[in-house]
Write a protein that holds these residues in place. Sequence first.
Motif, mmCIF file in Angstrom:
data_model
loop_
_atom_site.group_PDB
_atom_site.id
_atom_site.type_symbol
_atom_site.label_atom_id
_atom_site.label_comp_id
_atom_site.label_asym_id
_atom_site.label_seq_id
_atom_site.Cartn_x
_atom_site.Cartn_y
_atom_site.Cartn_z
ATOM 1 N N VAL A 1 5.290 -55.950 43.812
ATOM 2 C CA VAL A 1 4.940 -57.352 44.050
ATOM 3 C C VAL A 1 3.457 -57.522 43.756
ATOM 4 O O VAL A 1 2.628 -56.732 44.221
ATOM 5 C CB VAL A 1 5.216 -57.778 45.510
ATOM 6 N N GLN A 2 3.109 -58.538 42.990
ATOM 7 C CA GLN A 2 1.725 -58.890 42.732
ATOM 8 C C GLN A 2 1.540 -60.379 43.014
ATOM 9 O O GLN A 2 2.502 -61.154 43.004
ATOM 10 C CB GLN A 2 1.329 -58.575 41.284
ATOM 11 N N VAL B 1 7.334 -60.417 40.768
ATOM 12 C CA VAL B 1 8.155 -59.303 41.249
ATOM 13 C C VAL B 1 8.837 -58.636 40.055
ATOM 14 O O VAL B 1 9.527 -59.307 39.278
ATOM 15 C CB VAL B 1 9.236 -59.770 42.249
ATOM 16 N N SER B 2 8.645 -57.325 39.930
ATOM 17 C CA SER B 2 9.389 -56.572 38.919
ATOM 18 C C SER B 2 10.665 -56.035 39.545
ATOM 19 O O SER B 2 10.641 -55.492 40.654
ATOM 20 C CB SER B 2 8.537 -55.415 38.380
ATOM 21 N N ILE C 1 3.318 -53.812 37.724
ATOM 22 C CA ILE C 1 2.804 -55.088 37.224
ATOM 23 C C ILE C 1 1.284 -55.080 37.300
ATOM 24 O O ILE C 1 0.708 -54.690 38.312
ATOM 25 C CB ILE C 1 3.316 -56.277 38.055
ATOM 26 N N ALA C 2 0.647 -55.524 36.226
ATOM 27 C CA ALA C 2 -0.788 -55.813 36.223
ATOM 28 C C ALA C 2 -0.954 -57.207 35.638
ATOM 29 O O ALA C 2 -0.391 -57.505 34.575
ATOM 30 C CB ALA C 2 -1.559 -54.786 35.404
ATOM 31 N N PHE D 1 3.321 -52.615 46.713
ATOM 32 C CA PHE D 1 3.120 -53.851 47.449
ATOM 33 C C PHE D 1 1.772 -54.466 47.087
ATOM 34 O O PHE D 1 0.977 -53.903 46.320
ATOM 35 C CB PHE D 1 3.163 -53.549 48.947
ATOM 36 N N THR D 2 1.480 -55.623 47.680
ATOM 37 C CA THR D 2 0.168 -56.242 47.531
ATOM 38 C C THR D 2 -0.355 -56.634 48.901
ATOM 39 O O THR D 2 0.413 -56.960 49.803
ATOM 40 C CB THR D 2 0.221 -57.465 46.591
ATOM 41 N N VAL D 3 -1.683 -56.570 49.056
ATOM 42 C CA VAL D 3 -2.359 -57.002 50.276
ATOM 43 C C VAL D 3 -3.340 -58.102 49.880
ATOM 44 O O VAL D 3 -4.052 -57.976 48.883
ATOM 45 C CB VAL D 3 -3.122 -55.837 50.947
ATOM 46 N N PHE D 4 -3.389 -59.179 50.656
ATOM 47 C CA PHE D 4 -4.245 -60.295 50.256
ATOM 48 C C PHE D 4 -4.766 -61.029 51.477
ATOM 49 O O PHE D 4 -4.233 -60.920 52.583
ATOM 50 C CB PHE D 4 -3.483 -61.259 49.336
ATOM 51 N N GLY D 5 -5.816 -61.805 51.251
ATOM 52 C CA GLY D 5 -6.381 -62.640 52.306
ATOM 53 C C GLY D 5 -7.293 -61.868 53.235
ATOM 54 O O GLY D 5 -7.262 -60.632 53.308
ATOM 55 N N PRO D 6 -8.123 -62.595 54.003
ATOM 56 C CA PRO D 6 -9.041 -61.948 54.936
ATOM 57 C C PRO D 6 -8.359 -61.272 56.110
ATOM 58 O O PRO D 6 -8.951 -60.433 56.787
ATOM 59 C CB PRO D 6 -9.931 -63.106 55.407
#
Length: 333
Positions: free
Chosen positions: A295-296, A304-305, A62-63, A251-256
């Motif tokens: 996951v994005q 989610v794909s 996914i983009a 996967f995705t990583v986010f936030g401080p």
Amino acid sequence: MRRRLRTLGALVTLSASLLACGTTTATAATPTSPTSAATWVVSNPRIVARFDVNTGQSPEGIALEPTGSALISLANASAVVRVRRDGRVEPVGQLPRSGACPILGGSYSSGIARGPDGTVYVLNCTGNADSGVWRIRRGGAPEQIARLPVQAFPNGLALDERTGDLYAADSALGVVWKVPTTGGTPRVWASGPELTRDALFGANGITVHRGQVWVSNTDRGTIMRIPIGAGGAAGPIRTMVSGLTGGVDNFTVFGPDDTILAPLIATNEIVLIRPGQQPRVVLTAADGLSNPTHVQLRGDTVYVSNSAFFTRVDPNLLVAHLDRRAPATRTAA
């Protein structure tokens, strides 16, 4: 196709044996205080688009676009489509289906990224000269900008918008490749035992977050962090999460605080991992998951794909709502 299904099916068997051994508890590397942490809640899952697994339409990567549309790589069809917010599916590009990807067999397109100008970058694995990084400019036909070795299985793809560099996780050779978006000869950016495969897939999912490249290893059930050092060199590989035995994918990583949302393809789960806390399952097959691969996150919307590689039922793009809730107030005893 039969070879691919047997190989992917082996991942289910491998994961099941690990689950039976009681090794499903993942650990995060950086401790925090659970009593003061906010709670992330994923709710309101819904399927926005469905695909046909019998024609190779297995959603893989996914983009996301600024409009809320999602660019999806259809793995076994070696194609890229756009899913509009209303669920309309539009073709974007068709890649060559000319050979056999190592480990899987058959042509296979997986990792995908989008540049700020709308250019799409996608990986194609064919085990021949068509393997590598392909670029699709607005309204244009796909063109190969970098060729990878025929022994490679380029799987996950991430773009560092600050530098214009693409990073590709190689599930067969167990390395991370670096390719400029302008094209050219790929070079091995990171390597080490943490990235290699034990049985099926080594380095798999990949993302860039806060000046670091994060990579998952499916066989080992780990997620690692690799700093982008001075001059763009790779820093030391550090394992941040381990014990993800359900087949961790992209996967995705986010936030401080580097919160992670990760799909477990074999167990049909999405887990949320806060630093210092145990992973928490936030979506399951009951919500519409069918072998999730990526996951994005954009804003408060989770994408989610679902490939349906094993289930062969209902490949789809699912969206859900991410809500950060304040920590509960502790009451006196």
